[in-house]
Write a protein that holds these residues in place. Structure first.
Motif, PDB file in Angstrom:
ATOM      1  N   VAL A 282      -3.189 -26.045 -45.866  1.00 49.73           N
ATOM      2  CA  VAL A 282      -2.592 -24.977 -45.057  1.00 49.73           C
ATOM      3  C   VAL A 282      -2.369 -25.458 -43.626  1.00 49.73           C
ATOM      4  O   VAL A 282      -1.316 -25.196 -43.021  1.00 49.73           O
ATOM      5  CB  VAL A 282      -3.491 -23.731 -45.098  1.00 49.73           C
ATOM      6  N   ILE A 283      -3.344 -26.158 -43.057  1.00 45.71           N
ATOM      7  CA  ILE A 283      -3.173 -26.704 -41.709  1.00 45.71           C
ATOM      8  C   ILE A 283      -2.016 -27.689 -41.675  1.00 45.71           C
ATOM      9  O   ILE A 283      -1.157 -27.648 -40.778  1.00 45.71           O
ATOM     10  CB  ILE A 283      -4.485 -27.369 -41.237  1.00 45.71           C
ATOM     11  N   LEU A 284      -1.961 -28.580 -42.660  1.00 48.84           N
ATOM     12  CA  LEU A 284      -0.898 -29.582 -42.728  1.00 48.84           C
ATOM     13  C   LEU A 284       0.476 -28.926 -42.829  1.00 48.84           C
ATOM     14  O   LEU A 284       1.411 -29.284 -42.083  1.00 48.84           O
ATOM     15  CB  LEU A 284      -1.144 -30.505 -43.925  1.00 48.84           C
ATOM     16  N   MET A 285       0.630 -27.968 -43.724  1.00 48.49           N
ATOM     17  CA  MET A 285       1.934 -27.351 -43.946  1.00 48.49           C
ATOM     18  C   MET A 285       2.368 -26.506 -42.751  1.00 48.49           C
ATOM     19  O   MET A 285       3.554 -26.487 -42.387  1.00 48.49           O
ATOM     20  CB  MET A 285       1.885 -26.495 -45.217  1.00 48.49           C
ATOM     21  N   THR A 286       1.434 -25.831 -42.097  1.00 45.01           N
ATOM     22  CA  THR A 286       1.794 -25.016 -40.936  1.00 45.01           C
ATOM     23  C   THR A 286       2.226 -25.885 -39.766  1.00 45.01           C
ATOM     24  O   THR A 286       3.242 -25.601 -39.116  1.00 45.01           O
ATOM     25  CB  THR A 286       0.605 -24.132 -40.527  1.00 45.01           C
ATOM     26  N   VAL A 287       1.478 -26.939 -39.491  1.00 48.02           N
ATOM     27  CA  VAL A 287       1.851 -27.842 -38.406  1.00 48.02           C
ATOM     28  C   VAL A 287       3.186 -28.521 -38.699  1.00 48.02           C
ATOM     29  O   VAL A 287       4.051 -28.653 -37.820  1.00 48.02           O
ATOM     30  CB  VAL A 287       0.735 -28.878 -38.176  1.00 48.02           C
ATOM     31  N   LEU A 288       3.382 -28.948 -39.938  1.00 47.31           N
ATOM     32  CA  LEU A 288       4.651 -29.566 -40.317  1.00 47.31           C
ATOM     33  C   LEU A 288       5.812 -28.584 -40.178  1.00 47.31           C
ATOM     34  O   LEU A 288       6.902 -28.962 -39.727  1.00 47.31           O
ATOM     35  CB  LEU A 288       4.556 -30.076 -41.756  1.00 47.31           C
ATOM     36  N   ALA A 289       5.590 -27.321 -40.545  1.00 43.68           N
ATOM     37  CA  ALA A 289       6.653 -26.317 -40.432  1.00 43.68           C
ATOM     38  C   ALA A 289       7.064 -26.115 -38.976  1.00 43.68           C
ATOM     39  O   ALA A 289       8.263 -26.019 -38.664  1.00 43.68           O
ATOM     40  CB  ALA A 289       6.182 -25.003 -41.040  1.00 43.68           C
ATOM     41  N   PHE A 290       6.112 -26.069 -38.071  1.00 44.14           N
ATOM     42  CA  PHE A 290       6.450 -25.902 -36.658  1.00 44.14           C
ATOM     43  C   PHE A 290       7.162 -27.144 -36.111  1.00 44.14           C
ATOM     44  O   PHE A 290       8.080 -27.024 -35.286  1.00 44.14           O
ATOM     45  CB  PHE A 290       5.189 -25.613 -35.843  1.00 44.14           C
ATOM     46  N   ASN A 291       6.766 -28.318 -36.547  1.00 44.57           N
ATOM     47  CA  ASN A 291       7.458 -29.535 -36.102  1.00 44.57           C
ATOM     48  C   ASN A 291       8.892 -29.577 -36.613  1.00 44.57           C
ATOM     49  O   ASN A 291       9.815 -29.970 -35.884  1.00 44.57           O
ATOM     50  CB  ASN A 291       6.685 -30.772 -36.566  1.00 44.57           C
ATOM     51  N   LEU A 292       9.101 -29.185 -37.867  1.00 41.90           N
ATOM     52  CA  LEU A 292      10.456 -29.145 -38.412  1.00 41.90           C
ATOM     53  C   LEU A 292      11.312 -28.109 -37.682  1.00 41.90           C
ATOM     54  O   LEU A 292      12.489 -28.359 -37.387  1.00 41.90           O
ATOM     55  CB  LEU A 292      10.409 -28.836 -39.909  1.00 41.90           C
ATOM     56  N   MET A 293      10.726 -26.961 -37.386  1.00 43.63           N
ATOM     57  CA  MET A 293      11.470 -25.949 -36.649  1.00 43.63           C
ATOM     58  C   MET A 293      11.786 -26.425 -35.235  1.00 43.63           C
ATOM     59  O   MET A 293      12.854 -26.121 -34.689  1.00 43.63           O
ATOM     60  CB  MET A 293      10.675 -24.649 -36.604  1.00 43.63           C
ATOM     61  N   GLY A 294      10.877 -27.177 -34.625  1.00 42.83           N
ATOM     62  CA  GLY A 294      11.144 -27.731 -33.308  1.00 42.83           C
ATOM     63  C   GLY A 294      12.312 -28.700 -33.314  1.00 42.83           C
ATOM     64  O   GLY A 294      13.128 -28.714 -32.375  1.00 42.83           O
ATOM     65  N   ASP A 295      12.428 -29.505 -34.368  1.00 40.83           N
ATOM     66  CA  ASP A 295      13.581 -30.399 -34.489  1.00 40.83           C
ATOM     67  C   ASP A 295      14.881 -29.605 -34.610  1.00 40.83           C
ATOM     68  O   ASP A 295      15.904 -29.970 -34.026  1.00 40.83           O
ATOM     69  CB  ASP A 295      13.411 -31.308 -35.710  1.00 40.83           C
ATOM     70  N   GLY A 296      14.846 -28.512 -35.375  1.00 42.29           N
ATOM     71  CA  GLY A 296      16.034 -27.676 -35.498  1.00 42.29           C
ATOM     72  C   GLY A 296      16.407 -27.005 -34.188  1.00 42.29           C
ATOM     73  O   GLY A 296      17.595 -26.879 -33.856  1.00 42.29           O
ATOM     74  N   LEU A 297      15.420 -26.551 -33.427  1.00 36.53           N
ATOM     75  CA  LEU A 297      15.699 -25.957 -32.117  1.00 36.53           C
ATOM     76  C   LEU A 297      16.298 -26.977 -31.168  1.00 36.53           C
ATOM     77  O   LEU A 297      17.199 -26.656 -30.383  1.00 36.53           O
ATOM     78  CB  LEU A 297      14.407 -25.387 -31.527  1.00 36.53           C
ATOM     79  N   ARG A 298      15.824 -28.211 -31.229  1.00 40.46           N
ATOM     80  CA  ARG A 298      16.393 -29.249 -30.385  1.00 40.46           C
ATOM     81  C   ARG A 298      17.851 -29.499 -30.745  1.00 40.46           C
ATOM     82  O   ARG A 298      18.709 -29.642 -29.863  1.00 40.46           O
ATOM     83  CB  ARG A 298      15.588 -30.543 -30.541  1.00 40.46           C
ATOM     84  N   ASP A 299      18.157 -29.537 -32.041  1.00 42.90           N
ATOM     85  CA  ASP A 299      19.548 -29.740 -32.465  1.00 42.90           C
ATOM     86  C   ASP A 299      20.446 -28.585 -32.037  1.00 42.90           C
ATOM     87  O   ASP A 299      21.624 -28.787 -31.727  1.00 42.90           O
ATOM     88  CB  ASP A 299      19.616 -29.896 -33.987  1.00 42.90           C
ATOM     89  N   ALA A 300      19.901 -27.368 -32.025  1.00 42.10           N
ATOM     90  CA  ALA A 300      20.720 -26.196 -31.721  1.00 42.10           C
ATOM     91  C   ALA A 300      20.866 -25.938 -30.230  1.00 42.10           C
ATOM     92  O   ALA A 300      21.868 -25.357 -29.807  1.00 42.10           O
ATOM     93  CB  ALA A 300      20.120 -24.961 -32.390  1.00 42.10           C
ATOM     94  N   LEU A 301      19.895 -26.362 -29.427  1.00 44.44           N
ATOM     95  CA  LEU A 301      19.905 -26.027 -28.007  1.00 44.44           C
ATOM     96  C   LEU A 301      20.326 -27.184 -27.114  1.00 44.44           C
ATOM     97  O   LEU A 301      20.721 -26.940 -25.964  1.00 44.44           O
ATOM     98  CB  LEU A 301      18.503 -25.547 -27.570  1.00 44.44           C
ATOM     99  N   ASP A 302      20.245 -28.403 -27.595  1.00 41.36           N
ATOM    100  CA  ASP A 302      20.633 -29.555 -26.776  1.00 41.36           C
ATOM    101  C   ASP A 302      22.141 -29.764 -26.880  1.00 41.36           C
ATOM    102  O   ASP A 302      22.651 -30.096 -27.956  1.00 41.36           O
ATOM    103  CB  ASP A 302      19.891 -30.810 -27.237  1.00 41.36           C
ATOM    104  N   PRO A 303      22.889 -29.603 -25.785  1.00 39.77           N
ATOM    105  CA  PRO A 303      24.345 -29.771 -25.881  1.00 39.77           C
ATOM    106  C   PRO A 303      24.774 -31.198 -26.196  1.00 39.77           C
ATOM    107  O   PRO A 303      25.870 -31.425 -26.694  1.00 39.77           O
ATOM    108  CB  PRO A 303      24.839 -29.339 -24.480  1.00 39.77           C
ATOM    109  N   LYS A 304      23.919 -32.176 -25.929  1.00 43.34           N
ATOM    110  CA  LYS A 304      24.276 -33.568 -26.213  1.00 43.34           C
ATOM    111  C   LYS A 304      24.318 -33.859 -27.706  1.00 43.34           C
ATOM    112  O   LYS A 304      24.974 -34.808 -28.139  1.00 43.34           O
ATOM    113  CB  LYS A 304      23.269 -34.509 -25.547  1.00 43.34           C
ATOM    114  N   LEU A 305      23.586 -33.043 -28.494  1.00 38.83           N
ATOM    115  CA  LEU A 305      23.539 -33.257 -29.940  1.00 38.83           C
ATOM    116  C   LEU A 305      24.582 -32.455 -30.695  1.00 38.83           C
ATOM    117  O   LEU A 305      24.704 -32.585 -31.914  1.00 38.83           O
ATOM    118  CB  LEU A 305      22.149 -32.906 -30.474  1.00 38.83           C
ATOM    119  N   LYS A 306      25.323 -31.596 -29.992  1.00 33.73           N
ATOM    120  CA  LYS A 306      26.351 -30.788 -30.640  1.00 33.73           C
ATOM    121  C   LYS A 306      27.656 -31.565 -30.693  1.00 33.73           C
ATOM    122  O   LYS A 306      28.066 -32.158 -29.694  1.00 33.73           O
ATOM    123  CB  LYS A 306      26.577 -29.472 -29.861  1.00 33.73           C
ATOM    124  N   GLN A 307      28.276 -31.554 -31.833  1.00 35.70           N
ATOM    125  CA  GLN A 307      29.542 -32.239 -32.014  1.00 35.70           C
ATOM    126  C   GLN A 307      30.653 -31.201 -32.135  1.00 35.70           C
ATOM    127  O   GLN A 307      30.571 -30.296 -32.918  1.00 35.70           O
ATOM    128  CB  GLN A 307      29.497 -33.124 -33.255  1.00 35.70           C
TER     129      GLN A 307
END
Length: 307
Positions: A282-307
């Motif tokens: 449970v600890i592993l999956m929760t931490v991994l889920a937040f890290n994956l969501m953080g990567d998605g937020l970076r892709d959505a909010l960083d204008p340099k990564l938007k094509q």
């Protein structure tokens, strides 16, 4: 004799250029966020865990402190009277592991929110002051931040909890203090990048004060990297709280907390694998889920990564 040329009108269709309707900021955010499938899966898992934590009183099959003396260290899917009474088994004193995990999610998410909110508010304030004022204040704040970053984060948290006493509140404050330098440095860098732009200079010429410049003009343009850092800081807070609980410096028994659950049954790891496997997963999956969501937020909010 001049010949008159008569041209017949031709039926031509009116071809108009169809301009696509611009996306709203929310739709644009979801468009880029949903491209990252791992981020969507992480967000779905976080929503499920949050719902289980909120409705733990109705979802959990048993009370987290209820003991079944006739089912000590019962294995998963333990049958009694033809029914599945303990899906994930029980611990050494007969408490249902599934129920304790569900109630532990409530505490872990609450601690993560508390740590992120405290560190985010203090980090944004100090970072804005350091980046906007500069000079002596900037040197004082950043040298203190450098000293904090030179120390191991978990060791610093352990020292603070040892000074103030082991409890869930003291552990949360210690983790917020440890996470503070990252928000300060990130906010200061974003403030320095924005402070010389035209809109800030125009606002200064118009007579805007320092507080309005920092919190009204500059801060909204610095939120994108801070949101990403906050999502990653959430996972770090959950992981560090589990580590403090495992070392006996966080939540105290019989409080259902994931790290404390591991510490209580560590001696049964070889004879009853389920008592340590499920809390660790449970600890592993929760931490991994937040890290994956953080990567998605970076892709959505960083204008340099938007094509």
């Amino acid at each position: 004799m001049n010949k008159q040329v008569i041209t017949e009108p031709t039926n031509t269709q009116d071809t108009r250029l169809v301009v696509p309707k611009p996306l709203t900021p929310m739709r644009e955010f979801w468009f880029y966020f949903s491209k990252n499938k791992g981020a969507v899966v992480g967000l779905a898992f976080i929503i499920i865990v949050a719902l289980l934590a909120i409705f733990a009183n109705f979802v959990a099959p048993h009370s987290p402190s209820e003991q079944f003396r006739d089912a000590l260290l019962a294995p998963p899917v333990w049958m009694k009277d033809g029914s599945w009474q303990f899906i994930l088994g029980t611990d050494d004193v007969g408490r249902d592991i599934l129920s304790r995990l569900i109630y532990g999610a409530r505490l872990s998410l609450l601690v993560g929110c508390l740590v992120v909110i405290i560190s985010l508010i203090l980090g944004i304030t100090l970072g804005l002051i350091a980046g906007y004022a500069g000079g002596f204040l900037d040197n004082i704040i950043m040298r203190a931040v450098d000293i904090m970053l030179a120390l191991p984060s978990l060791l610093l948290a352990l020292v603070l909890v040892a000074i103030f006493g082991p409890s869930i509140i003291n552990a949360s404050i210690a983790l917020a203090f440890v996470a503070l330098p990252h928000y300060v440095r990130l906010t200061r860098g974003a403030t320095i990048a924005e402070i010389n732009k035209d809109y800030v200079i125009a606002s200064r010429v118009a007579g805007a004060g320092a507080l309005r410049q920092m919190f009204i003009n500059i801060l909204p343009n610095c939120l994108a990297p801070l949101i990403v850092q906050a999502s990653l800081g959430f996972s770090n807070a959950i992981l560090d709280m589990a580590a403090l609980g495992f070392l006996g410096m966080g939540a105290q028994p019989p409080t259902p907390e994931w790290g404390t659950m591991l510490a209580d049954v560590l001696q049964f790891a070889q004879s009853a694998w389920w008592v340590v496997t499920f809390p660790g997963l449970v600890i592993l999956m929760t931490v991994l889920a937040f890290n994956l969501m953080g990567d998605g937020l970076r892709d959505a909010l960083d204008p340099k990564l938007k094509q």
